[in-house]
Scaffold this active site. Structure first.
Site, short mmCIF file in Angstrom:
data_model
loop_
_atom_site.label_atom_id
_atom_site.label_comp_id
_atom_site.label_asym_id
_atom_site.label_seq_id
_atom_site.Cartn_x
_atom_site.Cartn_y
_atom_site.Cartn_z
N CYS A 11 -6.47 -22.03 27.22
CA CYS A 11 -5.63 -21.01 27.42
C CYS A 11 -4.69 -21.10 26.25
O CYS A 11 -5.02 -21.98 25.19
CB CYS A 11 -4.59 -21.68 28.74
SG CYS A 11 -3.85 -23.04 28.44
N CYS A 14 -3.15 -24.32 24.98
CA CYS A 14 -4.35 -25.05 23.94
C CYS A 14 -4.06 -24.66 22.36
O CYS A 14 -4.19 -25.45 21.49
CB CYS A 14 -5.74 -24.94 24.43
SG CYS A 14 -5.97 -25.59 26.14
N ASP A 436 -1.34 8.44 -3.61
CA ASP A 436 -1.81 8.67 -5.05
C ASP A 436 -2.57 10.15 -4.90
O ASP A 436 -3.26 10.47 -4.15
CB ASP A 436 -2.76 7.64 -5.37
CG ASP A 436 -3.34 7.90 -6.97
OD1 ASP A 436 -2.51 8.32 -7.82
OD2 ASP A 436 -4.53 7.96 -6.89
N ASP A 634 -6.51 4.36 -4.99
CA ASP A 634 -7.87 4.05 -5.19
C ASP A 634 -7.90 3.27 -6.57
O ASP A 634 -9.08 2.83 -6.76
CB ASP A 634 -8.51 5.10 -5.10
CG ASP A 634 -8.53 6.40 -6.44
OD1 ASP A 634 -7.15 6.36 -6.66
OD2 ASP A 634 -9.41 6.63 -7.07
N ASP A 638 -3.12 1.85 -9.06
CA ASP A 638 -2.39 1.76 -7.87
C ASP A 638 -2.30 0.14 -7.26
O ASP A 638 -1.36 0.24 -6.07
CB ASP A 638 -3.26 2.40 -6.76
CG ASP A 638 -3.13 4.13 -7.32
OD1 ASP A 638 -2.35 4.46 -7.66
OD2 ASP A 638 -4.33 4.37 -6.85
#
Length: 749
Positions: A11, A14, A436, A634, A638
């Site tokens: 659980c 734990c 961008d 990309d 960036d």
């Protein structure tokens, strides 16, 4: 980031204990334990031996997570091994439980017949019930072993609650049986007979069986949350047709090395990443990108592992094998995201860490209070046991990870890869996106539209100068100029003293002269840009074209205009962002006029143009003052902005640096997928909130009901067996709610 498999957790308490144990090790910076995948991620400079010792001392088994194949096996075991064991336990338990229930309730309440040996032989009936209960308890001994072991280590878990509830029912029943035997021996038969109503052997056994039912349902449901990951793993090809001097030989895919030549027949899976060196075909890449339309492949085109060659015969050269293939990286990313922990889970973790001890205290207080009010020990004990068995820390612990795992899987099926659980949560909180322009909003494959001579050179000479300079750059605009020069068979000149200034331009020495090429601001440092030149530049920019100005010895010799078309789905993506109430901003290093022209086509109102990479980062910092910001890009330029943003989204065709800097990767390089990533993040976050609400409300309402708060007010009681049934269903309900995310609609059409 090191990864481990942790076994023995039952659980959230734990998982919290394991986290605390590992956090206490010197050198550990961060720990994330997933109850769903039984895994742990550890960040920091720490030896495996120290981590293993800490976890084992806490009472759990641990092993270093192996290679990708081992990870595949581990995922499969989530459902198969655990569910199989639970099914066997449940079936065996039910056989003896049915007999026990026949004796306890069937005969006592419904007057069902028993063998004559039991006629008025209450002691024999009690002993039979005790033996049957013992058998069921032995079958489910895992609850007692785990529960009491955790209790001895001062870290009680859900198994402790179950073991105490079942154990208390059994111990009290044994006491009642002993008292019955005593009073029977001294001739007080009526008193002895009265103890028949004090037997709770069926409760002791039923609690275990019902919890096992819940565990089985939970295990099956948890298995379904990893279906997407297991589906990706099942795509891995087994063999490859490797070309050797003797011809084509079938070899295990593990034996294919970088540089090997292999062939792919129609209908077969491509075994590793490679590049086509011969043949043409249409390849189904839907397994990786979610895109149903096949992609045409010809010589020089990249092919990817696990995609399907549909028509032609392809001969390819291996470029990436093993864990370096696109499929393996996707599997790793999805797996790590599922094993990581979202920030929202911290609240549940804190509650789970103290939940079980608090429940034990409530159960004890409940029993004492009812005894104080004069109720008999059987009644008081039943209320305390009900509190123990209705309380469910598992529902709290599973509320977040199951939703994350399912949302992560849905994203993977649609070419959206979240690197961490935190990335999914952040997607759900975004209220501003910065995009961008080149390669993100636009196709990133601009073409030369105009070549304008201004002084002293022919068009061919200008193109030769531009070709020689731009051939050293990988910027999309440079590639457009190079492509035109190559198509026109322009001659390249030798260049020296070359230098590129990111976001501005470049320079180099050709035939003894210094030449410069770049945007207007850059060129003004090396030449006088008069009104005539400025007018030409502005005219191109107003048309949405990017002018590249070339200078020789202080004079502007010409301008090459380049245009980059908007991607087909960019405007639709911007529209979807707006529908979600998200502010959209475009950030670009391009000039204001060109930027505004593209923004107008895309439907973007807020534009920040003429910014360098550092400038993009500064813009993100300003936007963050207004709320949560996602940066979508990309390129290398960036990367600083992607890191600075609350959430970085990199399109898949971008540079490795941009992808590494981002939190979310879009395999198909589609801006529409960025909008869907945010939409899916919102759906996942909403699902987490629902799960946490139901997990909390279940315990908030259930525990007082079990304790008997409503008895004086409405006469409502809850037996331990009904409490166990409720507990067994709580986690199942949370997991089932998370599985609803599989119905998420991308609405790409």
């Amino acid at each position: 980031m090191k990864q481990y498999n942790v076994n023995g957790m039952s659980c959230a308490a734990c998982a919290a204990r394991v986290e605390r144990a590992v956090k206490g090790i010197d050198g550990v910076c961060q720990v994330s334990v997933s109850l769903l995948t039984n895994s742990m991620q550890v960040e920091g400079d720490v030896a495996d031996e120290s981590v293993i010792k800490a976890v084992e001392d806490a009472g759990y088994k641990i092993e270093v997570k192996g290679d990708e194949q081992q990870a595949t096996d581990d995922i499969g075991k989530l459902e198969n091994k655990e569910s199989t064991a639970l099914k066997k336990r449940l079936l065996t338990s039910l056989i003896f439980l049915v007999v026990l229930m026949y004796f306890s309730m069937g005969h006592m309440m419904l007057n069902l017949p028993l063998p004559s040996f039991y006629d008025n032989n209450h002691i024999a009936m009690g002993i039979t019930q005790m033996i049957l209960a013992i058998v069921v308890m032995v079958i489910n001994k895992v609850f007692f072993i785990s529960g009491f072991k955790s209790l001895m280590k001062k870290s009680p878990n859900m198994d402790t609650l179950v073991a105490l509830g079942s154990g208390a029912s059994f111990v009290y029943s044994v006491y009642a049986l002993t008292a019955m035997i005593y009073y029977h021996a001294v001739g007080k038969y009526d008193t002895a007979r009265g103890y028949m109503d004090e037997f709770y052997f069926e409760s002791a056994a039923m609690i275990l069986a019902l919890i096992t039912v819940g565990k089985l349902l939970e295990s099956i449901s948890k298995g379904k949350t990893t279906d997407a990951l297991k589906g990706l793993m099942s795509l891995k090809p087994v063999t490859a047709h490797k070309l050797t001097e003797g011809g084509s030989v079938d070899v295990p895919v593990e034996q294919v090395k970088v540089g090997d030549i292999f062939v792919v027949k129609p209908g077969e899976s491509i075994p590793v990443d490679g590049v086509t060196i011969k043949g043409t075909s249409a390849v189904d890449e839907s397994a990786l990108t979610g895109e149903s339309i096949p992609v045409d492949k010809k010589e020089g085109d990249d092919v990817y592992c696990a995609t399907i060659n549909q028509s032609g015969h392809l001969t390819c050269k291996a470029t990436k094998v093993g864990v370096d293939t696109s499929l393996s990286k996707i599997i790793k990313m999805v797996s790590e995201a599922g094993a990581s922990k979202a920030p929202i889970a911290k609240v549940a973790d804190k509650v789970s860490g103290v939940f079980v001890p608090v429940v034990m205290a409530i159960a004890f207080i409940t029993t004492v209070v009812w005894l104080t009010f004069g109720y008999d020990i059987g009644f008081a004990l039943a209320r305390g046991i009900s509190v123990l068995v209705i309380s469910c820390p598992c529902a709290l612990g599973l509320a977040t990870p199951v939703a994350i795992m399912v949302g992560n899987g849905v994203g993977a099926k649609n070419g959206i890869l979240y690197k961490t659980a935190a990335a999914i949560e952040e997607c759900g909180r975004i209220d501003t996106v910065a995009i961008d322009k080149t390669g993100t909003l636009t196709k990133g494959r601009p073409e030369v539209t105009d070549v304008r001579i201004l002084s002293g050179h022919t068009e061919e000479e200008l193109m030769s100068i531009a070709y020689s300079l731009e051939a050293r750059s990988e910027h999309p605009i440079a590639l457009a100029i190079v492509k035109k020069a190559e198509n026109d068979k322009i001659k390249m000149m030798d260049i020296t003293d070359f230098e590129a200034v990111a976001g501005n331009g470049l320079k180099g020495r050709l035939q003894g002269k210094m030449f410069y090429g770049g945007n207007e601001d850059y060129i003004k440092g090396y030449a006088d840009v008069d009104d005539n030149v400025s007018s030409v530049i502005k005219g191109y920019a107003m048309e949405g074209k990017t002018p590249v100005i070339f200078v020789a010895d202080g004079d502007v010799i010409g301008i090459i205009a380049v245009a980059d078309e908007l991607k087909e789905d960019s405007a639709k993506a911007v529209s979807l962002f707006k529908e979600m109430g998200i502010k959209v901003c475009m950030i670009t290093g391009d000039n204001v006029y060109s930027a505004n022209a593209v923004a107008k086509k895309a439907g973007i109102d807020n534009v920040v143009a003429k910014v360098l990479p550092q400038g993009k980062k500064d813009v993100i910092e300003e936007l963050k003052k207004q709320g949560k910001v996602a940066m979508i890009g990309d390129g290398i330029n960036d990367a600083p902005a992607l890191v600075e943003a609350d959430l970085g989204i990199a399109i898949g065709a971008g540079t490795d640096i941009a992808i590494d800097a981002a939190d979310v990767v879009l395999v198909k390089s589609s801006l529409m997928d960025a909008a869907i990533a945010v939409k899916l993040g919102r759906a996942t976050l909403k699902n987490i909130h629902e799960n946490l609400f139901w997990a909390f409300i279940y315990n908030v309402l259930g525990i007082p009901l079990a304790a008997g708060v409503w008895i004086p007010l409405a006469g409502i009681t809850l037996s331990p067996m009904f409490g166990a049934a409720a507990m067994s269903l709580s986690s199942f309900c949370v997991v089932s709610n998370a599985l609803r995310l599989n119905l998420f609609k991308t609405n790409k059409g």
